[in-house]
Design a protein around this motif. Structure first.
Motif, PDB file in Angstrom:
ATOM      1  N   ILE A  46      30.855  35.836  51.704  1.00 14.72           N
ATOM      2  CA  ILE A  46      31.718  35.932  50.311  1.00 14.72           C
ATOM      3  C   ILE A  46      30.758  36.241  49.229  1.00 14.72           C
ATOM      4  N   ALA A  47      29.461  35.749  49.229  1.00 16.87           N
ATOM      5  CA  ALA A  47      28.425  36.096  48.201  1.00 16.87           C
ATOM      6  C   ALA A  47      27.882  37.427  48.342  1.00 16.87           C
ATOM      7  N   PHE A  48      27.876  37.866  49.482  1.00 17.24           N
ATOM      8  CA  PHE A  48      27.478  39.307  49.789  1.00 17.24           C
ATOM      9  C   PHE A  48      28.361  40.146  48.980  1.00 17.24           C
ATOM     10  N   LEU A  49      29.813  39.876  49.264  1.00 20.16           N
ATOM     11  CA  LEU A  49      30.574  40.891  48.741  1.00 20.16           C
ATOM     12  C   LEU A  49      30.826  40.751  47.142  1.00 20.16           C
ATOM     13  N   ALA A  50      30.424  39.634  46.674  1.00 21.48           N
ATOM     14  CA  ALA A  50      30.543  39.537  45.414  1.00 21.48           C
ATOM     15  C   ALA A  50      29.251  39.861  44.756  1.00 21.48           C
ATOM     16  N   ARG A  51      28.163  40.376  45.350  1.00 15.15           N
ATOM     17  CA  ARG A  51      26.866  40.599  44.643  1.00 15.15           C
ATOM     18  C   ARG A  51      26.714  41.371  43.733  1.00 15.15           C
ATOM     19  N   ASN A  52      27.767  42.627  43.475  1.00 19.73           N
ATOM     20  CA  ASN A  52      27.639  43.505  42.442  1.00 19.73           C
ATOM     21  C   ASN A  52      28.542  43.100  41.309  1.00 19.73           C
ATOM     22  N   LEU A  53      29.109  41.854  41.129  1.00 19.86           N
ATOM     23  CA  LEU A  53      29.864  41.725  39.917  1.00 19.86           C
ATOM     24  C   LEU A  53      28.783  41.493  38.747  1.00 19.86           C
ATOM     25  N   PRO A  54      29.141  41.760  37.419  1.00 22.78           N
ATOM     26  CA  PRO A  54      28.250  41.662  36.408  1.00 22.78           C
ATOM     27  C   PRO A  54      27.365  40.402  36.597  1.00 22.78           C
TER      28      PRO A  54
END
Length: 862
Positions: free
Chosen positions: A735-743
């Motif tokens: 989950i963290a890997f998928l959200a790593r590119n959020l601002p």
């Protein structure tokens, strides 16, 4: 330091201390004597023979290498004592050794030179049957002797020789040993032969008297010291005519040579010879050519012993230009059959016998002579004991405490002015045990404990003759027990008997017991296996409790891990106190302070649970360590997982029309953490109920140690516990890997990804390390994984926040966050990525930031 004089004579090392009585006679001329010399505080002197008597014509300086070996043994003992800081501290022993050229007059000159020479303590060491004469000289010169080879029973007379000591037993004991052998075989018709000197005549007189108590003497003959062909033939004829088949001979090698040759030439066989210690081990006589007549000879031999370090010392000898050490050059020339340059013009007749010039670079290691042979030391071993007896008496003398001495008014001797009678007092009381466990002492007659080897001449497979030790004579064993006959020496405790193939049962080898086995008696047939919790000691003679090993707080590894765990717990509490103190600041609020506080508490528990793995395992600690470990890490990963979900939902909540936060508010976050941790608690409960961990003593990894550890009880339970933690970590990582590119300023997922990457890497490497590490290292590996993963999470998630709070407080403001939001709004990357969605307006961010629930969910990173 004032030095003291002593002399060692004839077949002996004799110590002579010059008293305060002034001798009137002085040397009127200087004698050119070959010798060895080294300066010391206390000088030991010696007189040796180097010419051989085992030749038909004795040539001047026919160097006897084996006798030079004895002199070097004395030097070795002195050097070894000087290196021992405990025996004679601050005192250095020196030596002056002379060659007597096998001549009594020269020997007396050398002795006189030692007594009245420049050095104040002198020792004399020589091998020639004139001990009585030298003893008389020493007695009248107020000196005393310690002999290594003078065995004549006449010297036991304390009235005539009150200052004579020796490390070789008296011939009276040798005679007693022979009598015991003869009685053992029930021989009653005996012939006896002896040399015409004190050694032979005193011995044969005592022997004949003892034999007459139970048997008869067939003949008793004397071998002349000067080779008389007629007398030798007469003795051989008597031997042939006599019906006595057992013949005892008291003689030295040199005198007996002519008789041996004549007996072999005339093919006299069928006699049982009993040899005295002077020729029983002779390498000259015990040869193939003589075996037909003398095979099976039984002999009395001086007790042999080993001297560690002697061989390297012997092989380091090198020619010396010092005239005081001329014996070294003579030895070198004899050994290599050459002539040294400095001696070329000294004796043309002698040098003519040499065919080459010595280079001085010859290597003694390439030679095989009696000089380098140390496997069966007899006379040399007695020399070694004699020197040490003197050293120990000096040690006792200098150890005397003032006011507690043995002399007048309880005084002690002055080492700078020792009187002979003072050292004599200590020499009488010498009592020590050497490195072989043999006791060295003197009785009231100056005699050592009587101990002999019984030897037998036996053939070998290659046709040569071996002098084999078949028994011992120990006078101290008591009446009827002195003689011990054996093909092989008894196997001591710690070994077992192994019969030699093709030989009788009496002949065996002694095999050390294997590890974990013992034999606690002499001549054990087999070794006994120790019980499971016991192991053999170093000597394999006793079973002792195995060493119990576990990771304790006392060893270095336990101390290090304990300190690290405590440091990690303190660090977590420190971060928690910072967050509590700055709980009203934007950074803490924007990072879901409640989950952050719970995560820090769980990390503290993770660090502290490592302490449950250290110390002696018990039923309580074995169960507690895995329960605390499993629940603490499940709680920790659950908090991180919920924080990751909140990051994504908080970001989605800033978009128009998104109302996810009302479905995942504070209550739902708490419930999720509780449920995820509760599942782990159920796993632990089922494990503890069905097959809980328990303390056990493991002997599989190390035979000599008992590893005290916690048995898992159920591998399935432990696997489920680790598997559940791994599942939570994997979900959190994905989950963290998928959200790593959020601002970045709203996104904590990048650092959660990094922390989970560390966490997973540590625990994946833990599994093979855990399986392959034996003993307490298994526990250490598990603790290391706990601490490494805990530090990884703590640093990766909280270090950036603490940096802003403590180091960059200007960034910990609402205005700073707003400005960063505006920067985010003008970002080309965001505009480009929002083409197919409703644009993210900064006004939305501001609006969201005013909402309490969203305020608790937003995360900010720099």
């Amino acid at each position: 330091m004032t030095q003291i004089k002593y002399v060692a004579a004839l077949l002996s090392l004799t110590v002579l201390f010059r008293s305060s009585v002034q001798l009137i006679c002085k040397i009127q001329e200087t004698f050119q004597l070959n010798g060895l010399y080294k300066k010391g505080d206390i000088m030991l002197g010696g007189i040796f023979i180097h010419t051989s008597k085992l030749t038909e014509i004795v040539l001047p300086y026919s160097f006897e290498i084996s006798i030079f070996h004895w002199a070097q043994t004395m030097v070795f003992a002195i050097e070894e004592i000087n290196r021992n800081p405990n025996l004679l501290p601050n005192i250095t022993l020196g030596y002056r050794l002379y060659d007597n050229c096998n001549n009594l007059l020269i020997g007396l000159r050398a002795t006189t030179s030692l007594i009245s020479g420049d050095d104040e303590i002198v020792t004399d060491l020589r091998r020639q049957p004139n001990a009585v004469y030298l003893s008389n000289i020493c007695h009248f010169a107020f000196l005393f002797q310690v002999s290594y080879y003078a065995s004549c029973s006449c010297l036991s007379n304390r009235k005539e020789y009150p200052s004579f000591f020796r490390t070789i037993p008296s011939d009276n004991f040798q005679v007693k040993a022979m009598i015991e052998i003869i009685k053992h075989y029930r021989w009653t018709w005996i012939g006896s032969i002896a040399t015409d000197d004190d050694y032979g005549q005193y011995a044969i007189k005592t022997f004949n008297e003892e034999v007459k108590k139970f048997g008869c003497i067939s003949f008793s003959e004397t071998i002349p010291k000067v080779n008389e062909k007629v007398k030798v033939l007469q003795i051989v004829n008597i031997i042939k005519q006599s019906t006595a088949k057992v013949i005892v001979v008291f003689s030295s090698e040199a005198v007996l040579l002519s008789l041996i040759k004549e007996i072999v030439n005339q093919n006299v066989t069928g006699r049982q010879w009993i040899a005295s210690e002077s020729w029983s081990t002779s390498a000259v006589f015990a040869v193939k050519e003589n075996f037909h007549s003398f095979g099976g000879t039984i002999g009395i031999a001086i007790r042999s012993g080993e001297i560690p370090g002697l061989k390297p010392f012997l092989l380091q000898v090198h020619p010396n230009s010092d005239p005081n050490n001329s014996l070294l050059n003579l030895f070198w020339e004899k050994m290599f059959g050459c002539k040294l340059q400095e001696n070329t013009n000294q004796n043309n007749e002698t040098s003519a016998r040499y065919i080459k010039q010595c280079t001085g670079q010859e290597n003694l290691k390439d030679t095989q002579t009696a000089y380098s042979e140390i496997s069966n030391l007899r006379a040399g071993y007695n020399i070694y004991k004699a020197v040490y007896a003197i050293a120990h008496s000096l040690h006792d003398l200098i150890s005397c405490k003032s006011g507690q001495g043995p002399f007048e008014n309880n005084s002690c001797a002055d080492i700078k002015n020792v009187q002979p009678w003072q050292l004599l007092h200590y020499l009488k009381r010498v009592n020590f045990t050497n490195h072989l466990g043999e006791k060295v002492s003197f009785d009231e007659n100056g005699e050592p404990p009587a101990l002999y080897d019984i030897v037998n001449w036996q053939p070998t497979d290659d046709g040569s003759v071996k002098v084999k030790t078949i028994g011992i004579f120990d006078e101290s064993a008591g009446p009827g027990k002195e003689l011990k006959s054996e093909c092989s020496k008894s196997c001591q405790p710690g070994t077992r008997k192994a019969t030699r193939k093709g030989q009788p049962m009496c002949c065996f080898d002694c095999i050390p017991c294997a590890e974990g086995e013992i034999s606690n008696q002499t001549d054990a047939i087999e070794c006994i296996r120790c019980l499971t919790e016991f192991w053999s000691n170093r000597d394999r003679s006793q079973c002792v409790l195995k060493e119990i090993e576990f990771l304790s707080y006392d060893d270095a590894m336990g101390i290090t891990l304990t300190a690290t765990a405590c440091f990690g717990a303190c660090l977590s509490l420190g971060v928690l106190s910072v967050f509590l103190h700055y709980r009203n600041t934007p950074v803490v609020k924007a990072n879901n302070s409640e989950l952050s506080f719970l995560l820090l508490v769980s990390l503290t528990l993770c660090f502290l649970c490592a302490l449950c793995f250290i110390g002696e395992p018990t039923y309580v600690t074995c169960m507690l360590r895995h329960v605390v470990f499993g629940v603490s890490f499940a709680l920790c990963i659950s908090c991180i997982l919920v924080k990751t979900i909140v990051v994504i939902i908080a970001f989605k909540a800033t978009l128009p029309g998104n109302n996810l936060m009302k479905w995942f508010g504070i209550a739902q976050q708490r419930g999720t953490v509780f449920i995820l941790a509760f599942i782990q608690a159920l796993i632990c409960l089922m494990w503890l109920t069905t097959a809980p961990p328990f303390p056990t003593k493991n002997t599989k990894y190390q035979n000599s140690k008992v590893i005290f550890e916690c048995d898992l009880g159920s591998v399935t339970g432990f696997s489920c516990l680790l598997g559940y933690i791994g599942l939570l970590a994997a979900i959190c990582f994905m989950i963290a890997f998928l959200a790593r590119n959020l601002p970045d300023n709203f996104n904590e997922a990048k650092f959660i990804t990094f922390s989970m990457l560390i966490f997973c890497a540590v625990w994946l490497t833990f599994i093979p390390a855990y399986i392959s590490s034996p003993g307490k290292h298994t526990v250490a590996v598990e603790i290391f994984a706990i601490l490494a993963s805990s530090f990884g999470v703590l640093i990766a998630i909280f270090a950036p926040k603490c940096y802003i709070i403590l180091i960059k407080p200007e960034l910990n403001t609402k205005k700073a966050l707003m400005n960063r939001g505006e920067e985010f709004e003008n970002s080309p990357q965001i505009e480009a990525s929002s083409t197919n969605t409703t644009s993210l307006k900064i006004s939305n961010f501001k609006e969201c930031n005013q909402h309490k629930e969203i305020n608790l969910s937003i995360t900010t990173f720099v």
